[in-house]
Motif scaffolding. Structure first.
Motif, short mmCIF file in Angstrom:
data_model
loop_
_atom_site.label_atom_id
_atom_site.label_comp_id
_atom_site.label_asym_id
_atom_site.label_seq_id
_atom_site.Cartn_x
_atom_site.Cartn_y
_atom_site.Cartn_z
N SER A 79 12.57 19.16 -12.92
CA SER A 79 11.73 18.35 -12.04
C SER A 79 10.51 19.12 -11.59
O SER A 79 10.49 20.34 -11.52
N LEU A 110 4.02 15.98 -28.48
CA LEU A 110 4.17 16.05 -27.03
C LEU A 110 5.54 16.57 -26.68
O LEU A 110 6.53 16.23 -27.33
N ARG A 111 5.62 17.38 -25.65
CA ARG A 111 6.89 17.90 -25.19
C ARG A 111 7.34 17.06 -24.00
O ARG A 111 6.60 16.88 -23.05
N PHE A 112 8.52 16.54 -24.08
CA PHE A 112 9.07 15.75 -22.99
C PHE A 112 9.99 16.64 -22.16
O PHE A 112 10.79 17.41 -22.69
N ARG A 113 9.87 16.48 -20.84
CA ARG A 113 10.71 17.27 -19.94
C ARG A 113 12.02 16.53 -19.68
O ARG A 113 12.05 15.30 -19.64
N ARG A 114 13.05 17.29 -19.49
CA ARG A 114 14.32 16.71 -19.10
C ARG A 114 14.31 16.45 -17.61
O ARG A 114 13.50 16.99 -16.87
N ARG A 115 15.22 15.60 -17.15
CA ARG A 115 15.27 15.26 -15.74
C ARG A 115 15.53 16.47 -14.85
O ARG A 115 15.03 16.55 -13.74
#
Length: 92
Positions: free
Chosen positions: A83, A75-80
């Motif tokens: 947005s 899974l790819r997690f997005r940075r804050r």
């Protein structure tokens, strides 16, 4: 450990689960004896006095089942700062 050695070890552990040993007791093949010692040293199997045979430990069972599982999805997690338009929490 190479992939072929790992495959051989997994097959040996499956035999322990089914028959109680890697090979019949009268087999004194050096490879069989080495596999048996490596599995005991890695805490994958142990001798059970009440049954009179080798049994797999929890570690050995998980080693077999881990080999049969499909690889997990990445899974790819997005940075804050990436947005999607949703409001961010503010610190109090």
């Amino acid at each position: 450990m190479t992939d072929s050695q790992e495959t051989t070890l997994i097959e040996a552990l499956k035999k322990v689960d089914a028959h109680g040993d890697i090979a019949p007791p009268h087999v004194q093949d050096p490879m069989t004896m080495a596999l048996r010692q490596r599995a005991i040293a890695a805490d994958l199997m142990r001798w059970d006095d009440s049954r009179g045979r080798y049994v797999l430990t929890g570690t050995g069972r998980s080693r077999i089942s881990a080999r049969n599982r499909a690889p997990g999805a990445v899974l790819r997690f997005r940075r804050r700062d990436e947005s999607d338009g949703s409001p961010q929490r503010k610190a109090d």
